[in-house]
Design a protein around this motif. Sequence first.
Motif, PDB file in Angstrom:
ATOM      1  N   ALA A 133       6.573  -0.570  -6.769  1.00  0.00           N
ATOM      2  CA  ALA A 133       4.561  -0.791  -7.539  1.00  0.00           C
ATOM      3  C   ALA A 133       4.465   1.033  -6.747  1.00  0.00           C
ATOM      4  CB  ALA A 133       4.037  -1.176  -6.395  1.00  0.00           C
ATOM      5  N   SER A 134       4.854   1.421  -5.542  1.00  0.00           N
ATOM      6  CA  SER A 134       4.181   2.988  -4.971  1.00  0.00           C
ATOM      7  C   SER A 134       4.342   4.047  -6.259  1.00  0.00           C
ATOM      8  CB  SER A 134       4.413   2.747  -4.152  1.00  0.00           C
ATOM      9  OG  SER A 134       3.924   2.147  -3.220  1.00  0.00           O
ATOM     10  N   ASP A 151      -8.169  -3.751   3.297  1.00  0.00           N
ATOM     11  CA  ASP A 151      -7.474  -3.923   4.432  1.00  0.00           C
ATOM     12  C   ASP A 151      -6.136  -4.975   4.278  1.00  0.00           C
ATOM     13  OD1 ASP A 151      -8.403  -6.116   4.998  1.00  0.00           O
ATOM     14  OD2 ASP A 151      -9.259  -5.742   6.932  1.00  0.00           O
ATOM     15  N   TRP A 152      -5.926  -4.983   3.297  1.00  0.00           N
ATOM     16  CA  TRP A 152      -4.508  -5.553   3.237  1.00  0.00           C
ATOM     17  C   TRP A 152      -4.260  -5.558   2.054  1.00  0.00           C
ATOM     18  CZ3 TRP A 152      -0.639  -7.828   5.003  1.00  0.00           C
ATOM     19  CH2 TRP A 152       0.045  -9.035   4.280  1.00  0.00           C
ATOM     20  N   GLY A 153      -2.523  -5.207   1.308  1.00  0.00           N
ATOM     21  CA  GLY A 153      -2.242  -4.924   0.452  1.00  0.00           C
ATOM     22  C   GLY A 153      -1.207  -3.455   0.170  1.00  0.00           C
ATOM     23  N   ILE A 154      -0.674  -2.747  -0.854  1.00  0.00           N
ATOM     24  CA  ILE A 154      -0.265  -1.371  -0.852  1.00  0.00           C
ATOM     25  C   ILE A 154      -1.356  -0.596  -1.043  1.00  0.00           C
ATOM     26  CG2 ILE A 154       1.623  -0.183  -2.585  1.00  0.00           C
ATOM     27  CD1 ILE A 154       2.409  -3.065  -3.183  1.00  0.00           C
ATOM     28  N   ASP A 155      -1.066   0.286  -0.055  1.00  0.00           N
ATOM     29  CA  ASP A 155      -1.306   2.099   0.527  1.00  0.00           C
ATOM     30  C   ASP A 155      -1.226   2.762  -1.075  1.00  0.00           C
ATOM     31  OD1 ASP A 155      -2.101   1.040   2.957  1.00  0.00           O
ATOM     32  OD2 ASP A 155      -0.204   2.370   2.808  1.00  0.00           O
ATOM     33  N   VAL A 156      -2.410   2.948  -1.301  1.00  0.00           N
ATOM     34  CA  VAL A 156      -2.571   3.984  -2.566  1.00  0.00           C
ATOM     35  C   VAL A 156      -1.651   5.281  -1.979  1.00  0.00           C
ATOM     36  CG1 VAL A 156      -4.026   5.198  -4.149  1.00  0.00           C
ATOM     37  CG2 VAL A 156      -5.137   2.884  -3.499  1.00  0.00           C
ATOM     38  N   PRO A 157      -0.502   5.257  -2.678  1.00  0.00           N
ATOM     39  CA  PRO A 157       0.265   6.845  -2.870  1.00  0.00           C
ATOM     40  C   PRO A 157      -0.051   7.861  -2.974  1.00  0.00           C
ATOM     41  CG  PRO A 157       1.191   5.068  -4.449  1.00  0.00           C
ATOM     42  CD  PRO A 157      -0.209   4.759  -4.354  1.00  0.00           C
ATOM     43  N   TYR A 182      -4.962  -2.698  -6.406  1.00  0.00           N
ATOM     44  CA  TYR A 182      -5.649  -3.149  -7.046  1.00  0.00           C
ATOM     45  C   TYR A 182      -4.557  -4.685  -7.630  1.00  0.00           C
ATOM     46  CZ  TYR A 182      -9.809  -5.470  -8.330  1.00  0.00           C
ATOM     47  OH  TYR A 182     -10.992  -6.136  -8.881  1.00  0.00           O
ATOM     48  N   VAL A 183      -4.947  -5.888  -6.704  1.00  0.00           N
ATOM     49  CA  VAL A 183      -3.735  -6.836  -7.410  1.00  0.00           C
ATOM     50  C   VAL A 183      -3.330  -6.998  -8.538  1.00  0.00           C
ATOM     51  CG1 VAL A 183      -5.541  -8.432  -7.321  1.00  0.00           C
ATOM     52  CG2 VAL A 183      -2.346  -9.192  -6.093  1.00  0.00           C
ATOM     53  N   TRP A 184      -4.083  -6.345  -9.486  1.00  0.00           N
ATOM     54  CA  TRP A 184      -3.834  -6.597 -11.156  1.00  0.00           C
ATOM     55  C   TRP A 184      -2.510  -5.372 -11.430  1.00  0.00           C
ATOM     56  CZ3 TRP A 184      -4.522  -2.771 -14.343  1.00  0.00           C
ATOM     57  CH2 TRP A 184      -5.447  -2.135 -13.804  1.00  0.00           C
ATOM     58  N   PHE A 185      -2.773  -4.515 -10.847  1.00  0.00           N
ATOM     59  CA  PHE A 185      -2.064  -3.492 -10.871  1.00  0.00           C
ATOM     60  C   PHE A 185      -0.775  -3.456 -10.196  1.00  0.00           C
ATOM     61  CE2 PHE A 185       0.259   0.343 -10.459  1.00  0.00           C
ATOM     62  CZ  PHE A 185      -0.059   1.301 -11.487  1.00  0.00           C
ATOM     63  N   ASP A 186      -0.844  -4.047  -9.315  1.00  0.00           N
ATOM     64  CA  ASP A 186       0.601  -4.215  -8.446  1.00  0.00           C
ATOM     65  C   ASP A 186       1.452  -5.603  -8.805  1.00  0.00           C
ATOM     66  OD1 ASP A 186       1.421  -5.807  -5.961  1.00  0.00           O
ATOM     67  OD2 ASP A 186      -0.617  -5.953  -5.645  1.00  0.00           O
ATOM     68  N   ALA A 187       0.561  -6.815  -9.015  1.00  0.00           N
ATOM     69  CA  ALA A 187       1.318  -8.052  -9.032  1.00  0.00           C
ATOM     70  C   ALA A 187       2.766  -7.970 -10.768  1.00  0.00           C
ATOM     71  CB  ALA A 187       0.151  -9.794  -9.562  1.00  0.00           C
ATOM     72  N   PRO A 188       1.935  -7.462 -11.849  1.00  0.00           N
ATOM     73  CA  PRO A 188       2.664  -7.685 -12.909  1.00  0.00           C
ATOM     74  C   PRO A 188       3.889  -6.754 -12.667  1.00  0.00           C
ATOM     75  CG  PRO A 188       1.270  -6.859 -13.507  1.00  0.00           C
ATOM     76  CD  PRO A 188       0.342  -6.952 -11.773  1.00  0.00           C
ATOM     77  N   ILE A 189       3.902  -5.668 -11.828  1.00  0.00           N
ATOM     78  CA  ILE A 189       5.201  -5.073 -11.142  1.00  0.00           C
ATOM     79  C   ILE A 189       6.312  -5.217 -10.500  1.00  0.00           C
ATOM     80  CG2 ILE A 189       6.102  -3.156  -9.502  1.00  0.00           C
ATOM     81  CD1 ILE A 189       2.950  -1.469 -10.724  1.00  0.00           C
TER      82      ILE A 189
END
Length: 312
Positions: free
Chosen positions: A91-92, A224-230, A240-247
């Motif tokens: 995702a990153s 405070d929970w999720g994938i850091d914006v790289p 945002y969860v809708w961005f990372d989830a389908p990946i």
Amino acid sequence: MDLFILGIWQEFMYPPIFIRVICDCKEKEVLFVCGSDEHGVAISMKAKKEGITPQQVIDKYDGIIRKSFLDFGISFDNYSRTSAKIHHNTASEFFKKLYDNGDFIEEVTEQLYDAKANQFLADRFVVGTCPKCGNEEAYGDQCERCGSTLNATDLINPKSTITGETPILKSTKHWFLPLDRYQDFLTKWILVDHAKDWKTNVLGQVKSWLDDGLKPRAVTRDLDWGIDVPVDGAEGKKLYVWFDAPIGYISSTKEWAAREGQNWEPYWKDKDTKLVHFIGKDNIVFHCIIFPAMLKAEGTYILPENVPANEF
């Protein structure tokens, strides 16, 4: 290469969707992947309510979900989790490529902030009155009564679900995917090229979104929970969860390939591969508009052949 990839993604903290997949797979290589979406605000809310960490929440429910699939006699070539390292990396990398290509819009906007809790309020941390149907328990991302997609700032009389306080507006910087750039592409791809193949409920909801006109949508948030914006300057912000989830479909395929000593790319980048997403009806917009726009922007991936959206 004659390949067929089937994907079901389990929205975490909701009952698993059980689908019997029947297809003509004669002389085809079929990969069947699934997984848990573990970065939703529901996890943070559950953790705060129970006084435990989000990791403890997802570990508990991951076991429950996996057992449920086994009890129903359902198995996958790979069942993954968006909390897995391979997903965080995938995702990153996806975000970074779009960022480096200039596919995002960077904006400072006013967002709802709970001064008592000292934090910005992600969509599900806000409830209020829906401006379209008057439902007084609408969330900051959508109204469960009329199905409208909302922004938290659209709500009338918003309240924080953390403290019950009325939030204030505060400036914060985020990155947006300009969906309007893909309006013409999506209109042709779905409503023209696939008009005869896709289910009417899917086409109807997609047409409704397109008729309203697509708008830029945030791909990051303060949480405070999720994938850091790289990227530099994004400290304290998550994808945002809708961005990372389908990946997660892609990272689940990578996870399977690494375990089996296979090449994952033909399943996602070979023009002769057919990709099918089996989803619940509430996720049509993410799988038919947002994720395809992301794949189109990235430029090397195939698009779904079909997205059957089903109800219980």
